[in-house]
Motif scaffolding. Structure first.
Motif, mmCIF file in Angstrom:
data_model
loop_
_atom_site.group_PDB
_atom_site.id
_atom_site.type_symbol
_atom_site.label_atom_id
_atom_site.label_comp_id
_atom_site.label_asym_id
_atom_site.label_seq_id
_atom_site.Cartn_x
_atom_site.Cartn_y
_atom_site.Cartn_z
ATOM 1 N N TYR A 185 2.204 1.805 -3.411
ATOM 2 C CA TYR A 185 1.130 2.349 -4.240
ATOM 3 C C TYR A 185 0.910 3.822 -3.938
ATOM 4 O O TYR A 185 0.857 4.656 -4.849
ATOM 5 N N ASP A 239 -8.088 5.582 -4.325
ATOM 6 C CA ASP A 239 -8.655 4.613 -3.385
ATOM 7 C C ASP A 239 -9.588 3.657 -4.085
ATOM 8 O O ASP A 239 -9.571 2.455 -3.841
ATOM 9 N N LEU A 245 -2.691 -4.475 -9.915
ATOM 10 C CA LEU A 245 -2.215 -3.263 -9.267
ATOM 11 C C LEU A 245 -1.582 -2.313 -10.279
ATOM 12 O O LEU A 245 -1.776 -1.099 -10.222
ATOM 13 N N TRP A 253 -7.606 1.142 -6.043
ATOM 14 C CA TRP A 253 -6.970 0.140 -5.184
ATOM 15 C C TRP A 253 -7.989 -0.908 -4.775
ATOM 16 O O TRP A 253 -7.743 -2.102 -4.893
ATOM 17 N N ARG A 292 0.831 -1.199 0.000
ATOM 18 C CA ARG A 292 0.000 0.000 0.000
ATOM 19 C C ARG A 292 0.865 1.249 0.000
ATOM 20 O O ARG A 292 0.551 2.228 -0.679
#
Lengths: 282, 441, 300
Positions: free
Chosen positions: B253, B424, B410, B427, B250
């Motif tokens: 990312y 968000d 991803l 994701w 995360r």
């Protein structure tokens, strides 16, 4: 007098319009092919520039030399020629026979059997790869040409096409007349039906030849040894791991396409010849 | 009369078509082709005894490896062994390998398997010979430990293949862009300047402010660089999805997204003409890439403007292969002997010097030829040393069978964000998609 | 003249002989793969390990997967956009190529066929460059003259669909044209002559003579084009890459990705079954529609 002038003017406008339409279509069709040729004459560096070049460069021979150094171009082309020709001849013969049967002969279950053929066209073929490969391993046909040719003879499209064409273009009266003369079914096929549907042969021939020539996934899967590779499979070996020399790849691809155009012109000639000999009309 | 004659004609027609195919086929002993190394010989014997009976090994490779030269050498030293080299496109090789292993027939004696693809076969140990059965453990010391571990299964009892080359990632950068921004441009200075990812972001902002140029032209490599430094990726060793249980991915990312939102990275996709062209144009400052990217850069840019230094906070790995021996092979001992020789440090050094394949054997890094290797293109620096430094900094990590499934979604999320989507949402959508795909496998 | 029973039987036997190669070959080479791909729908299989029976679970997976529905939607949109114009333009092109007004027909004919012959790899590269996302990309550059922002052709929803549709149209229109051209050969010229004398325009000729007389060919083309459209795969694959994002993924691409990228052959087979039924339904509908051509307009 006025009418005739108008008529001629109309014809001229129509002519111009049709020409415009065809030229526009031709240019659009030609462009990517022309670009493929352009890329075949450029170095990789030039191709990768942005915007890329639109005019031919100086590396036509150079790129092709690289192609020859990296793959057996002519050997694989010969293989392709053999495979594609076998498939085409086989399909033309078998599909026209079957098409004739469905179009003009009477037999029980005709409709059902034909529907089955149509249904086989609707099955997505991609998942069949592994089982089909498995069959080939069981028959020990891996690395043989028949692994490519024999499945290639299964052509529902061809049967449908021939049936449609024969039904439409061959008058029943002609067949009746021949039967009255005592001709066997096969003779009717050979001497009367086949010559009448030459345009269909020419069209189906070019389509099948091309599909066979450009097919790469199945030949890649079953033809393992480099000596057995068809052209499209061999061309793949020009791909490097991550850095592709596009000048070389396009050169190989371009020259691999040239025979197709030759074949197309040959079939086209057959097509036209069959027209000038006159189709059998009412 | 009619029927039999008809039948005859018909059968002749059908048979002649089939005969044509039969005549053309059955060519296992056909003539050779242009490359003198692809000698096609018959398989003369099926068992390998200690008396060195003649053995033929089929060897699949992809890419430009120069292995044909090494194979010549091996065959000279081992006259009873013939190695048939078959070079294929990378994707084709792996597709064919998969098909063969799935159907149970047609796999070669030795094949290169790219490190990404290796994950696919984790559950299929039975399709490969365990190289430990043939003495692989003896050469473990020859290789970097993270490379070795990747070639093993999770508990270390099974060895899929011996490593050949690797792709340690470094930071390629444009000296001219750095200078334009008023920054120092020598590798040492840049390395000093950018020691952490915060530094990276700060320098990116500075370059952007001074020159208007972005730090890099695409987001994918930034994400990869940060991902590769994480001690855990998507799965734990039980193959459970843990990407939501820890922060590493995360963070990678979010970091990438933050750079995108500050307009510090572009949206050009890898391997497109624009991307290649960008290398030569000097329109951005850095390229985070592996050792083999050198070749691509050289192909597309002028000498002297690109240089190399290490990534902040460690390194990653992109690419590399293993030589494996599928279970179908009837000559596993000979195959292993060949594999062991091919991956030995001496051969790896040759592959490096002649073809740029970066070695996975640390012994090579001590070799004087290796140490002295300089590249004028990159400003005369000792490029091999930069890469070996990176190679030794890579952390071993468990990837797992579903690795590329998760990775690809991803990456797609990142490029969607680059095109303007909400981070968000992307994701969450990506994780959902990944779970759905994993459930079916 | 009444055919004797013996004759009828003989003909029937010959007919069965003529059609047997297809069925024989299919029985050996086509049946097993087909059954296999449907059988797997009820199993979980990754290609290498055991097949485990899972009942309807695969169908559950795909029916709850939003991307599955995207794929169906994409297939229809791209299929329609890419294929329907081909039929219309194909007839027009064939008419033009058949017309005696025009010289150099052979040259034009060869040109029109070139796209089908051009390597798909080359086509993908070229379309990638023309439809590049960058400002300097060919199409984006032209659009900038109209004050339109550069479009992200391989990421945004409609741009992706449009590009793939154009690619499909471009590649296959020549193919359909030569099929129509072949079909047109069986239309007697006398009909056109008569119509011209009556003062019919080109458009009227097409509408009242060509199309009705071409009905068998049109039926054929619509049938095969429908199947082709619903099975679109190569063009999305080369344009989008193996990742096949959801904006452009078609049904066959979806099942291919499941099988060969995710190694989930079970759900791929389930998708294949669903696709198969969709194809049957739509080719049926299309056949009914094309049957209506020329019904009341027979010109003989």
């Amino acid at each position: 007098m006025n009418n005739k002038e108008n008529h001629t003017k109309n014809r001229r406008i129509q002519k111009a319009f049709v020409y415009l339409f065809l030229i526009f279509g031709s240019l659009l069709s030609l462009f990517p092919f022309y670009w493929m040729f352009t890329m075949a004459t450029r170095t990789n560096r030039e191709i990768n520039s942005f915007p890329p070049p639109f005019t031919p460069g100086a590396d036509l021979v150079n790129n092709f030399k690289n192609v020859l150094a990296n793959m057996d171009f002519f050997g694989s082309m010969a293989n392709s020629l053999f495979v594609s020709t076998s498939i085409t001849v086989g399909v033309l013969f078998l599909c026209s026979l079957a098409g004739y049967a469905f179009a003009k002969l009477e037999f029980k279950g005709k409709k059902t059997l034909f529907s089955v053929i149509l249904i086989t066209m609707m099955i997505p073929p991609q998942l069949g790869l592994i089982p089909q490969y498995y069959i080939m391993t069981q028959l020990e046909w891996i690395n043989t040409f028949q692994a490519v040719i024999v499945p290639g003879l299964i052509n529902a499209f061809g049967i449908f096409w021939m049936r449609q064409y024969i039904q439409d273009a061959v008058p029943d009266e002609l067949i009746e007349a021949a039967k009255m003369d005592g001709c066997s079914t096969f003779r009717i096929y050979w001497n009367i039906v086949a010559p009448t549907v030459l345009p269909a042969f020419a069209t189906l021939g070019i389509i099948v030849f091309m599909q066979a020539w450009n097919d790469f996934l199945w030949p890649l899967t079953v033809l393992r040894e480099p000596s057995m590779h068809t052209l499209q499979v061999a061309l793949r070996t020009l791909n490097d791991a991550r850095q592709m020399d596009y000048g070389m790849i396009m050169s190989g691809t371009f020259w691999a396409t040239v025979p197709l155009i030759v074949i197309f012109l040959m079939f086209n000639k057959l097509f036209i010849q069959s027209l000038s000999e006159g189709a059998v009309k009412s | 009369m009619n029927m039999s004659k008809l039948l005859k004609v018909f059968l002749v027609g059908l048979l002649s078509v089939l005969l044509m195919t039969a005549c053309g086929g059955e060519d296992d002993t056909s003539t050779d082709d242009t490359s003198s190394d692809d000698t096609t010989t018959e398989d003369t014997s099926d068992d390998t005894t200690d008396e060195k009976e003649d053995v033929t090994l089929t060897f699949w490779e992809f890419g430009n490896t120069g292995y044909d030269v090494l194979i010549e050498e091996y065959m000279e030293a081992n006259p009873h062994v013939t190695v048939e080299l078959q070079n294929m496109d990378q994707n084709d090789l792996h597709d064919n390998l998969f098909t063969s292993l799935s159907a149970g027939s047609g796999a070669p004696d030795v094949t290169m398997v790219e490190v990404n693809q290796l994950e696919r076969y984790r559950d299929a140990q039975d399709r490969f010979h365990n190289l430990k059965d043939y003495g692989a453990d003896d050469v473990e010391g020859n290789f970097l430990d993270w490379v070795w571990k990747t070639g093993e299964n999770a508990d270390g009892s099974f060895m899929f293949g011996l490593p050949t080359d690797i792709g340690p990632t470094v930071m390629y950068y444009r000296t001219d862009v750095f200078e334009e921004a008023g920054l120092e441009s020598s590798p040492e200075a840049v390395g000093e300047m950018i020691q952490t990812w915060e530094d990276f972001e700060a320098v990116a902002q500075e370059i952007y402010a001074e020159t208007g140029k972005q730090m890099t032209d695409g987001a994918e490599l930034i994400f990869n660089a940060r991902r590769d430094q994480a001690p855990q990726h998507f799965f734990n060793t039980d193959d459970e999805l843990i990407v939501e249980e820890h922060d590493y991915i995360r963070n990678a990312y979010d970091y990438t997204v933050s750079l995108i939102e500050q307009d510090l990275v572009g949206d050009i996709q890898l391997w497109t003409p624009e991307w290649f062209a960008g290398m030569g144009e000097g329109s951005y400052a850095t390229l985070l890439g592996p050792a083999w990217m050198q070749g691509v850069i050289k192909d597309n840019a002028e000498p002297g403007v690109w240089s190399i230094t290490t990534l902040p906070e460690g390194a990653g790995n992109w690419g590399g292969s293993y030589l494996t021996v599928p279970a179908e092979s009837e000559h596993p001992e000979e195959a292993y002997a060949f594999v062991e020789w091919m991956t030995a440090p001496e051969q790896q050094l040759k592959s490096f010097l002649d073809y740029g394949l970066f070695p996975s054997a640390p012994a090579v890094y001590e070799d004087p030829e290796f140490l002295d290797y300089t590249d004028e293109f990159f400003g005369g620096i000792k490029t091999a040393q930069v890469f070996s430094e990176a190679a030794e900094a890579v952390v071993p990590v468990y990837k797992g069978k579903g690795y590329y499934t998760v990775n690809d979604v991803l990456q797609e999320a990142v490029s969607n964000v680059n095109a303007g989507a909400d981070p968000d949402e992307e994701w969450n959508a990506a994780i959902e998609q990944a779970k759905s795909a994993l459930a079916r496998q | 003249m009444e055919k004797s029973l013996k004759d009828k039987n003989k003909t029937a036997r010959t007919a069965y002989l003529f059609i047997s190669p297809f069925f024989l070959l299919y029985a050996v080479f086509g049946l097993f793969p087909m059954l296999f791909s449907f059988y797997l729908a009820f199993f979980k299989w990754n290609g290498l390990s055991e097949m485990t029976f899972v009942g309807m679970e695969n169908f559950n997976f795909i029916f709850t997967d939003p991307i599955f529905y995207e794929a169906i939607k994409n297939t229809f949109i791209i299929g329609l956009l890419g294929t329907a114009p081909q039929i219309i333009v194909g007839i027009l092109l064939a008419f033009a190529l058949n017309s005696t007004l025009i010289k150099f027909r052979n040259t034009f004919r060869t040109m029109i066929f070139l796209p089908y012959v051009t390597s798909i790899v080359a086509v993908a590269i070229i379309f990638g460059v023309i439809f590049s996302n960058q400002e300097a990309g060919f199409i984006n550059y032209i659009l900038s003259f109209f004050d339109i922002e550069p479009i992200n052709w391989n990421i945004q929803n409609w741009p992706v669909k449009i590009t793939i549709s154009i690619m499909v149209f471009w590649r296959w229109v020549g193919y359909n044209t030569i099929i129509f051209l072949a079909g047109m050969q069986s239309i007697p010229n006398a009909l056109y002559e008569a119509a011209k004398i009556d003062g019919a325009t080109v458009w009227q000729q097409i509408r009242l003579i060509t199309i009705p007389m071409l009905k068998p060919t049109i039926t054929f083309v619509v049938f095969t084009a429908t199947i082709g459209a619903l099975q679109l795969f190569t063009e999305p694959l080369v344009f989008l890459g193996r990742n096949l994002r959801q904006e452009g993924i078609t049904m066959v691409a979806y099942l291919w990705k499941d099988a060969f990228v995710y190694n989930a052959f079970g759900s791929a087979s389930a998708a294949a079954i669903v696709l198969f039924f969709i194809i049957i339904i739509f080719t049926g509908i299309n056949l009914l529609l094309t049957n209506r051509i020329g019904r009341t307009k027979k010109v003989r």
